[in-house]
Design a protein around this motif. Structure first.
Motif, PDB file in Angstrom:
ATOM      1  N   ALA A   1       0.764  -1.545  -0.085  1.00 50.51           N
ATOM      2  CA  ALA A   1       0.091   0.057  -0.187  1.00 50.51           C
ATOM      3  C   ALA A   1       1.016   1.183   0.163  1.00 50.51           C
ATOM      4  N   ALA A   2       2.019   1.129   0.739  1.00 52.48           N
ATOM      5  CA  ALA A   2       2.849   2.474   0.975  1.00 52.48           C
ATOM      6  C   ALA A   2       3.605   2.627  -0.505  1.00 52.48           C
ATOM      7  N   ASN A   3       3.896   1.849  -1.139  1.00 50.74           N
ATOM      8  CA  ASN A   3       4.628   2.055  -2.416  1.00 50.74           C
ATOM      9  C   ASN A   3       3.491   2.288  -3.674  1.00 50.74           C
ATOM     10  N   SER A   4       2.133   1.577  -3.546  1.00 48.78           N
ATOM     11  CA  SER A   4       1.121   2.087  -4.387  1.00 48.78           C
ATOM     12  C   SER A   4       0.762   3.546  -4.143  1.00 48.78           C
ATOM     13  N   ALA A   5       0.664   3.966  -3.023  1.00 47.81           N
ATOM     14  CA  ALA A   5       0.443   5.374  -2.485  1.00 47.81           C
ATOM     15  C   ALA A   5       1.505   6.337  -3.321  1.00 47.81           C
ATOM     16  N   GLU A   6       2.705   6.084  -3.156  1.00 49.11           N
ATOM     17  CA  GLU A   6       3.748   6.784  -3.427  1.00 49.11           C
ATOM     18  C   GLU A   6       3.850   7.028  -4.947  1.00 49.11           C
ATOM     19  N   LEU A   7       3.525   5.800  -5.584  1.00 49.12           N
ATOM     20  CA  LEU A   7       3.272   5.735  -7.300  1.00 49.12           C
ATOM     21  C   LEU A   7       2.234   6.525  -7.571  1.00 49.12           C
ATOM     22  N   GLN A   8       1.035   6.528  -6.993  1.00 48.18           N
ATOM     23  CA  GLN A   8      -0.238   7.399  -7.440  1.00 48.18           C
ATOM     24  C   GLN A   8       0.248   8.851  -7.304  1.00 48.18           C
ATOM     25  N   GLN A   9       1.132   9.238  -5.862  1.00 43.22           N
ATOM     26  CA  GLN A   9       1.480  10.509  -5.753  1.00 43.22           C
ATOM     27  C   GLN A   9       2.361  10.969  -6.863  1.00 43.22           C
TER      28      GLN A   9
ATOM     29  N   LEU B   1       2.582   9.836 -10.120  1.00 39.64           N
ATOM     30  CA  LEU B   1       2.027  10.003 -11.244  1.00 39.64           C
ATOM     31  C   LEU B   1       1.132  11.199 -11.329  1.00 39.64           C
ATOM     32  N   GLU B   2       0.375  11.470 -10.167  1.00 39.14           N
ATOM     33  CA  GLU B   2      -0.416  12.857 -10.137  1.00 39.14           C
ATOM     34  C   GLU B   2       0.598  14.062 -10.211  1.00 39.14           C
ATOM     35  N   GLN B   3       1.772  14.071  -9.437  1.00 36.53           N
ATOM     36  CA  GLN B   3       2.530  14.963  -9.928  1.00 36.53           C
ATOM     37  C   GLN B   3       3.099  15.223 -11.305  1.00 36.53           C
ATOM     38  N   GLU B   4       3.524  14.087 -11.986  1.00 42.13           N
ATOM     39  CA  GLU B   4       3.835  13.930 -13.594  1.00 42.13           C
ATOM     40  C   GLU B   4       2.683  14.651 -14.317  1.00 42.13           C
ATOM     41  N   LYS B   5       1.438  14.181 -13.914  1.00 34.89           N
ATOM     42  CA  LYS B   5       0.228  14.614 -14.640  1.00 34.89           C
ATOM     43  C   LYS B   5       0.182  16.159 -14.579  1.00 34.89           C
TER      44      LYS B   5
ATOM     45  N   LYS C   1       2.573  18.364 -13.929  1.00 33.71           N
ATOM     46  CA  LYS C   1       3.750  18.850 -14.699  1.00 33.71           C
ATOM     47  C   LYS C   1       3.305  18.940 -16.105  1.00 33.71           C
ATOM     48  N   ALA C   2       2.690  17.790 -16.673  1.00 34.71           N
ATOM     49  CA  ALA C   2       2.412  17.559 -18.157  1.00 34.71           C
ATOM     50  C   ALA C   2       1.239  18.930 -18.410  1.00 34.71           C
ATOM     51  N   VAL C   3       0.234  18.832 -17.629  1.00 35.65           N
ATOM     52  CA  VAL C   3      -0.765  19.961 -17.829  1.00 35.65           C
ATOM     53  C   VAL C   3      -0.191  21.392 -17.730  1.00 35.65           C
ATOM     54  N   LEU C   4       0.583  21.481 -16.850  1.00 35.62           N
ATOM     55  CA  LEU C   4       1.508  22.689 -16.737  1.00 35.62           C
ATOM     56  C   LEU C   4       2.063  23.104 -17.997  1.00 35.62           C
ATOM     57  N   ASN C   5       3.026  22.345 -18.556  1.00 35.59           N
ATOM     58  CA  ASN C   5       3.774  22.169 -19.507  1.00 35.59           C
ATOM     59  C   ASN C   5       2.934  22.769 -20.966  1.00 35.59           C
ATOM     60  N   GLU C   6       1.720  21.769 -20.898  1.00 37.89           N
ATOM     61  CA  GLU C   6       0.991  22.164 -22.026  1.00 37.89           C
ATOM     62  C   GLU C   6       0.324  23.507 -22.197  1.00 37.89           C
ATOM     63  N   LEU C   7       0.024  23.965 -20.759  1.00 39.50           N
ATOM     64  CA  LEU C   7      -0.743  25.320 -20.645  1.00 39.50           C
ATOM     65  C   LEU C   7       0.415  26.342 -21.290  1.00 39.50           C
ATOM     66  N   VAL C   8       1.532  26.250 -20.451  1.00 36.43           N
ATOM     67  CA  VAL C   8       2.676  27.160 -21.067  1.00 36.43           C
ATOM     68  C   VAL C   8       2.704  27.242 -22.394  1.00 36.43           C
ATOM     69  N   GLY C   9       2.760  26.107 -23.145  1.00 31.63           N
ATOM     70  CA  GLY C   9       2.894  26.048 -24.603  1.00 31.63           C
ATOM     71  C   GLY C   9       1.658  26.633 -25.563  1.00 31.63           C
ATOM     72  N   LYS C  10       0.532  26.506 -24.823  1.00 32.36           N
ATOM     73  CA  LYS C  10      -0.497  27.104 -25.434  1.00 32.36           C
ATOM     74  C   LYS C  10      -0.574  28.755 -25.076  1.00 32.36           C
ATOM     75  N   LEU C  11      -0.210  28.999 -24.129  1.00 33.31           N
ATOM     76  CA  LEU C  11      -0.273  30.263 -23.741  1.00 33.31           C
ATOM     77  C   LEU C  11       0.865  31.177 -24.564  1.00 33.31           C
ATOM     78  N   THR C  12       2.205  30.451 -24.877  1.00 35.74           N
ATOM     79  CA  THR C  12       3.031  31.096 -25.539  1.00 35.74           C
ATOM     80  C   THR C  12       2.805  31.163 -27.254  1.00 35.74           C
ATOM     81  N   ASP C  13       2.138  30.155 -27.556  1.00 34.70           N
ATOM     82  CA  ASP C  13       1.560  30.308 -28.922  1.00 34.70           C
ATOM     83  C   ASP C  13       0.625  31.440 -29.037  1.00 34.70           C
ATOM     84  N   VAL C  14      -0.484  31.311 -28.175  1.00 26.80           N
ATOM     85  CA  VAL C  14      -1.524  32.303 -28.474  1.00 26.80           C
ATOM     86  C   VAL C  14      -1.105  33.702 -28.222  1.00 26.80           C
ATOM     87  N   CYS C  15      -0.282  34.115 -27.269  1.00 25.50           N
ATOM     88  CA  CYS C  15      -0.066  35.360 -26.962  1.00 25.50           C
ATOM     89  C   CYS C  15       1.094  35.849 -27.761  1.00 25.50           C
TER      90      CYS C  15
END
Length: 76
Positions: free
Chosen positions: A3-11, A13-17, A19-33
């Motif tokens: 359970a501890a390893n599973s919780a760490e993995l979930q955390q 994966l959520e952090q990586e997700k 980061k990916a959303v933030l990177n996508e947002l920055v990319g869109k912001l850069t393109d649009v602006c």
């Protein structure tokens, strides 16, 4: 996997997700602006009007994205 390893993995994966959303947002912001505010070939520095436009555009983009995110969260 315990359970501890599973919780760490979930955390991780959520952090990586997030980061990916933030990177996508920055990319869109850069393109649009960039397309909206930089109307000529940029020199070594941005003009004051380009700089102001980019600042305002980025603020509006982030405010709008935040508003949309809150609306979707309220629907769930």
């Amino acid at each position: 996997m315990d359970a501890a390893n599973s919780a760490e993995l979930q955390q991780f994966l959520e952090q990586e997700k997030q980061k990916a959303v933030l990177n996508e947002l920055v990319g869109k912001l850069t393109d649009v602006c960039w397309d909206k505010c930089i109307t000529s070939t940029p020199g070594s520095k941005l003009s004051s009007s380009e700089s102001s436009c980019l600042t305002y555009c980025a603020q509006r983009f982030l405010e709008t994205s935040s508003l949309i995110l809150r609306r979707f969260q309220n629907l769930q």
